[in-house]
Write a protein that holds these residues in place. Structure first.
Motif, PDB file in Angstrom:
ATOM      1  N   PHE A 155       0.838  -1.197   0.000  1.00  0.00           N
ATOM      2  CA  PHE A 155       0.000   0.000   0.000  1.00  0.00           C
ATOM      3  C   PHE A 155       0.873   1.247   0.000  1.00  0.00           C
ATOM      4  O   PHE A 155       0.611   2.209  -0.734  1.00  0.00           O
ATOM      5  CB  PHE A 155      -0.931   0.002   1.214  1.00  0.00           C
ATOM      6  CG  PHE A 155      -1.874   1.168   1.240  1.00  0.00           C
ATOM      7  CD1 PHE A 155      -3.137   1.065   0.673  1.00  0.00           C
ATOM      8  CD2 PHE A 155      -1.504   2.383   1.815  1.00  0.00           C
ATOM      9  CE1 PHE A 155      -4.006   2.151   0.666  1.00  0.00           C
ATOM     10  CE2 PHE A 155      -2.364   3.472   1.817  1.00  0.00           C
ATOM     11  CZ  PHE A 155      -3.619   3.356   1.244  1.00  0.00           C
ATOM     12  N   ALA A 156       1.907   1.267   0.836  1.00  0.00           N
ATOM     13  CA  ALA A 156       2.797   2.425   0.902  1.00  0.00           C
ATOM     14  C   ALA A 156       3.438   2.693  -0.457  1.00  0.00           C
ATOM     15  O   ALA A 156       3.578   3.849  -0.884  1.00  0.00           O
ATOM     16  CB  ALA A 156       3.867   2.208   1.964  1.00  0.00           C
ATOM     17  N   ALA A 157       3.836   1.630  -1.155  1.00  0.00           N
ATOM     18  CA  ALA A 157       4.428   1.804  -2.486  1.00  0.00           C
ATOM     19  C   ALA A 157       3.427   2.432  -3.438  1.00  0.00           C
ATOM     20  O   ALA A 157       3.763   3.364  -4.186  1.00  0.00           O
ATOM     21  CB  ALA A 157       4.904   0.455  -3.025  1.00  0.00           C
ATOM     22  N   LEU A 158       2.189   1.953  -3.406  1.00  0.00           N
ATOM     23  CA  LEU A 158       1.155   2.494  -4.299  1.00  0.00           C
ATOM     24  C   LEU A 158       0.831   3.944  -3.956  1.00  0.00           C
ATOM     25  O   LEU A 158       0.445   4.720  -4.837  1.00  0.00           O
ATOM     26  CB  LEU A 158      -0.109   1.643  -4.195  1.00  0.00           C
ATOM     27  CG  LEU A 158       0.000   0.218  -4.761  1.00  0.00           C
ATOM     28  CD1 LEU A 158      -1.217  -0.608  -4.355  1.00  0.00           C
ATOM     29  CD2 LEU A 158       0.138   0.257  -6.285  1.00  0.00           C
ATOM     30  N   ALA A 159       1.010   4.305  -2.678  1.00  0.00           N
ATOM     31  CA  ALA A 159       0.727   5.668  -2.236  1.00  0.00           C
ATOM     32  C   ALA A 159       1.922   6.600  -2.385  1.00  0.00           C
ATOM     33  O   ALA A 159       1.851   7.772  -2.009  1.00  0.00           O
ATOM     34  CB  ALA A 159       0.258   5.654  -0.781  1.00  0.00           C
ATOM     35  N   PRO A 201       7.752   6.115   1.401  1.00  0.00           N
ATOM     36  CA  PRO A 201       8.888   5.204   1.639  1.00  0.00           C
ATOM     37  C   PRO A 201       8.383   3.838   2.086  1.00  0.00           C
ATOM     38  O   PRO A 201       7.473   3.733   2.905  1.00  0.00           O
ATOM     39  CB  PRO A 201       9.660   5.910   2.755  1.00  0.00           C
ATOM     40  CG  PRO A 201       9.304   7.360   2.607  1.00  0.00           C
ATOM     41  CD  PRO A 201       7.868   7.371   2.164  1.00  0.00           C
ATOM     42  N   HIS A 202       8.993   2.769   1.547  1.00  0.00           N
ATOM     43  CA  HIS A 202       8.461   1.434   1.799  1.00  0.00           C
ATOM     44  C   HIS A 202       9.538   0.388   1.578  1.00  0.00           C
ATOM     45  O   HIS A 202      10.594   0.665   0.987  1.00  0.00           O
ATOM     46  CB  HIS A 202       7.289   1.150   0.849  1.00  0.00           C
ATOM     47  CG  HIS A 202       7.689   1.175  -0.593  1.00  0.00           C
ATOM     48  ND1 HIS A 202       7.829   2.356  -1.295  1.00  0.00           N
ATOM     49  CD2 HIS A 202       8.021   0.184  -1.465  1.00  0.00           C
ATOM     50  CE1 HIS A 202       8.212   2.100  -2.530  1.00  0.00           C
ATOM     51  NE2 HIS A 202       8.342   0.782  -2.662  1.00  0.00           N
ATOM     52  N   LEU A 203       9.262  -0.814   2.046  1.00  0.00           N
ATOM     53  CA  LEU A 203      10.104  -1.957   1.732  1.00  0.00           C
ATOM     54  C   LEU A 203       9.694  -2.519   0.365  1.00  0.00           C
ATOM     55  O   LEU A 203       8.512  -2.560   0.030  1.00  0.00           O
ATOM     56  CB  LEU A 203       9.946  -3.055   2.783  1.00  0.00           C
ATOM     57  CG  LEU A 203      10.346  -2.725   4.219  1.00  0.00           C
ATOM     58  CD1 LEU A 203      10.101  -3.935   5.120  1.00  0.00           C
ATOM     59  CD2 LEU A 203      11.792  -2.272   4.310  1.00  0.00           C
ATOM     60  N   THR A 204      10.666  -2.974  -0.400  1.00  0.00           N
ATOM     61  CA  THR A 204      10.372  -3.632  -1.663  1.00  0.00           C
ATOM     62  C   THR A 204       9.840  -5.047  -1.389  1.00  0.00           C
ATOM     63  O   THR A 204       9.922  -5.549  -0.263  1.00  0.00           O
ATOM     64  CB  THR A 204      11.632  -3.731  -2.527  1.00  0.00           C
ATOM     65  OG1 THR A 204      12.574  -4.605  -1.871  1.00  0.00           O
ATOM     66  CG2 THR A 204      12.260  -2.360  -2.735  1.00  0.00           C
ATOM     67  N   GLU A 205       9.319  -5.681  -2.448  1.00  0.00           N
ATOM     68  CA  GLU A 205       8.859  -7.062  -2.292  1.00  0.00           C
ATOM     69  C   GLU A 205       9.992  -7.962  -1.835  1.00  0.00           C
ATOM     70  O   GLU A 205       9.788  -8.876  -1.024  1.00  0.00           O
ATOM     71  CB  GLU A 205       8.267  -7.568  -3.613  1.00  0.00           C
ATOM     72  CG  GLU A 205       6.926  -6.943  -3.974  1.00  0.00           C
ATOM     73  CD  GLU A 205       6.310  -7.590  -5.206  1.00  0.00           C
ATOM     74  OE1 GLU A 205       6.758  -8.698  -5.576  1.00  0.00           O
ATOM     75  OE2 GLU A 205       5.402  -6.991  -5.793  1.00  0.00           O
ATOM     76  N   GLN A 206      11.187  -7.748  -2.359  1.00  0.00           N
ATOM     77  CA  GLN A 206      12.338  -8.556  -1.948  1.00  0.00           C
ATOM     78  C   GLN A 206      12.649  -8.338  -0.471  1.00  0.00           C
ATOM     79  O   GLN A 206      12.921  -9.295   0.271  1.00  0.00           O
ATOM     80  CB  GLN A 206      13.559  -8.208  -2.796  1.00  0.00           C
ATOM     81  CG  GLN A 206      14.829  -8.957  -2.388  1.00  0.00           C
ATOM     82  CD  GLN A 206      14.721 -10.452  -2.573  1.00  0.00           C
ATOM     83  OE1 GLN A 206      14.884 -10.967  -3.673  1.00  0.00           O
ATOM     84  NE2 GLN A 206      14.440 -11.178  -1.493  1.00  0.00           N
ATOM     85  N   GLN A 207      12.625  -7.088  -0.009  1.00  0.00           N
ATOM     86  CA  GLN A 207      12.908  -6.811   1.395  1.00  0.00           C
ATOM     87  C   GLN A 207      11.836  -7.411   2.303  1.00  0.00           C
ATOM     88  O   GLN A 207      12.148  -7.938   3.381  1.00  0.00           O
ATOM     89  CB  GLN A 207      13.014  -5.301   1.616  1.00  0.00           C
ATOM     90  CG  GLN A 207      14.276  -4.693   1.027  1.00  0.00           C
ATOM     91  CD  GLN A 207      14.261  -3.187   1.107  1.00  0.00           C
ATOM     92  OE1 GLN A 207      13.253  -2.529   0.801  1.00  0.00           O
ATOM     93  NE2 GLN A 207      15.382  -2.605   1.518  1.00  0.00           N
ATOM     94  N   VAL A 208      10.585  -7.341   1.882  1.00  0.00           N
ATOM     95  CA  VAL A 208       9.517  -7.962   2.660  1.00  0.00           C
ATOM     96  C   VAL A 208       9.766  -9.457   2.790  1.00  0.00           C
ATOM     97  O   VAL A 208       9.604 -10.041   3.866  1.00  0.00           O
ATOM     98  CB  VAL A 208       8.134  -7.687   2.032  1.00  0.00           C
ATOM     99  CG1 VAL A 208       7.064  -8.557   2.681  1.00  0.00           C
ATOM    100  CG2 VAL A 208       7.773  -6.210   2.176  1.00  0.00           C
TER     101      VAL A 208
END
Length: 430
Positions: free
Chosen positions: A100-104, A107-114
């Motif tokens: 959600f943060a990425a779409l908004a 700053p966010h974690l990437t899919e790889q970081q998640v």
């Protein structure tokens, strides 16, 4: 912590001490992000406490992309200043929240970081790529794979979902007889070698890719023993009893290797015959009341420092003292109706107790869960050493009584396991 600076969008999926602190100290710089499907986990008391804050509810039936667009329109129309920073303190919501943060555009974690901080098998592979030792592990889908793993690494083993937390659905398997009742079809599972030695925890705050400091915690009992009835406690070690490891360097290796820019990190590790084995890491606040332990042990505003790094600010880590301080979770022995419970005021009279909070009272109907955060309340205990804090914790357990009338019918009950936020009428002195 600074009351000025960027506005923070923070996930609010359950009541917590951290959320209460943020709501109290950043009323003009905080916006809450809530998910409709988790509405039942937010008590009416918590909603009243946070009613002064703007909150955006993500609808369960709508695509997340559409909800992010709706959020951006809402923020532009309804807020004096739209959030520029993002904080997700929740382990189970990590993937959804970061997406959600990425779409908004936050700053966010990437899919790889998640995946690195959420999928325990992916996490341990990354640890090994970074040169850290881990227990042997493997993904499993059937009992035969567990038997094959045991043939190579021996019993006992630890079986867990790769996305579990708080030891939910995590089990020690002592032999082939443990496999008969397993259902491995519903989730993605892994098995790992059982490690002896001493299990430790360490927390840190990260700012612009740098681990600013690391705070170790001792565990009188292991989490797997806790879910089976052992004393449920963590002790922040601000003294020279800390483990003989450069913990800041350890966490910096992981933070750099996972390209983490900022946040609160919580890691578990083992010392076995002097060798360090990396366990697991989460990029969110530690569970139970562990962050508050660090504040009591070092004499500083740990929640303020955490909010600062999520808002892109450099916190001031100015310590006023060095001691040991721990949180002891009070037992919740089963499900039913509370007939009697020791008052918080009485627990505060036990030497070393500086805070006591009850989450239940006489007449409440409760439901216990097999989870490491299952509790009827908690106390914070301080002392000059790990041994003194642990002894005082056992004195608290000796003074604490909770009696339940067992549940008779399947009527709805209050599930207390995920509830951290105490009701104000039952809080002890602060």
């Amino acid at each position: 912590m600074s009351g000025t600076g960027p506005v923070l969008l923070m996930v609010d999926d359950r009541p917590s001490t951290f959320t209460r602190y943020a709501a109290r100290t950043l009323p003009e710089h905080l916006v809450l992000l809530r998910f409709e499907e988790l509405r039942a986990d937010l008590s009416e008391d918590h909603l009243r406490r946070t009613a002064h804050l703007p909150a955006f509810w993500v609808r369960a039936a709508e695509p997340l992309e559409r909800e992010a667009e709706r959020y951006l329109a809402w923020a532009a129309a309804e807020l004096p200043v739209a959030p520029e920073r993002f904080c997700n303190p929740s382990e189970p919501q990590q993937a959804l929240a970061q997406r959600f943060a990425a779409l908004a555009g936050l700053p966010h974690l990437t899919e790889q970081q998640v995946a690195w901080v959420r999928d325990k098998a992916v996490m341990k592979r990354r640890f090994r790529e970074l040169g850290l030792r881990t227990a042997a592990f493997a993904r499993v889908r059937e009992a035969a794979a567990i038997t094959a793993f045991a043939a190579e690494h021996g019993w006992p083993l630890v079986l867990k979902p790769v996305d579990s937390f708080a030891c939910v659905d995590t089990h020690r398997l002592d032999g082939p007889e443990s496999l008969s009742s397993l259902d491995l079809t519903a989730r993605d599972w892994m098995v790992e070698q059982f490690l002896g030695g001493t299990e430790w925890e360490v927390c840190a705050v990260v700012h612009r890719g740098e681990v600013l400091d690391a705070w170790p915690s001792a565990m009188p009992c292991r989490p797997l023993d806790i879910v089976n009835g052992a004393m449920n406690a963590n002790i922040s070690v601000g003294t020279d009893e800390a483990p003989p490891v450069d913990l800041r360097a350890l966490l910096q290796t992981v933070v750099t290797g996972m390209d983490i820019d900022h946040g609160y990190a919580h890691m578990e590790f083992f010392l076995v015959d002097g060798e360090l084995y990396a366990g697991e890491i989460g990029l969110r606040l530690a569970g139970c009341e562990i962050p508050a332990n660090h504040g009591h042990a070092y004499g500083f505003d740990v929640f303020g420092a955490t909010l600062d790094v999520y808002r892109g600010l450099a916190p001031k880590l100015s310590y006023r003292q060095r001691r040991c301080a721990g949180d002891l979770l009070l037992p919740l022995p089963g499900s039913g109706t509370v007939r009697r419970i020791t008052p918080a005021e009485e627990l505060l009279r036990v030497p070393g107790v500086v805070d006591a909070v009850l989450k239940v009272g006489v007449g409440d109907t409760v439901s216990a869960r097999r989870a490491s955060h299952n509790a009827s309340g908690y106390v914070h205990v301080v002392g000059a050493s790990i041994e003194e804090v642990e002894r005082r914790m056992r004195d608290v357990l000796g003074a604490f009584v909770i009696d339940l009338t067992p549940a008779i019918d399947p009527a709805p009950v209050i599930d207390l396991a995920p509830v951290i936020d105490p009701a104000p009428a039952r809080e002890g002195a602060r």
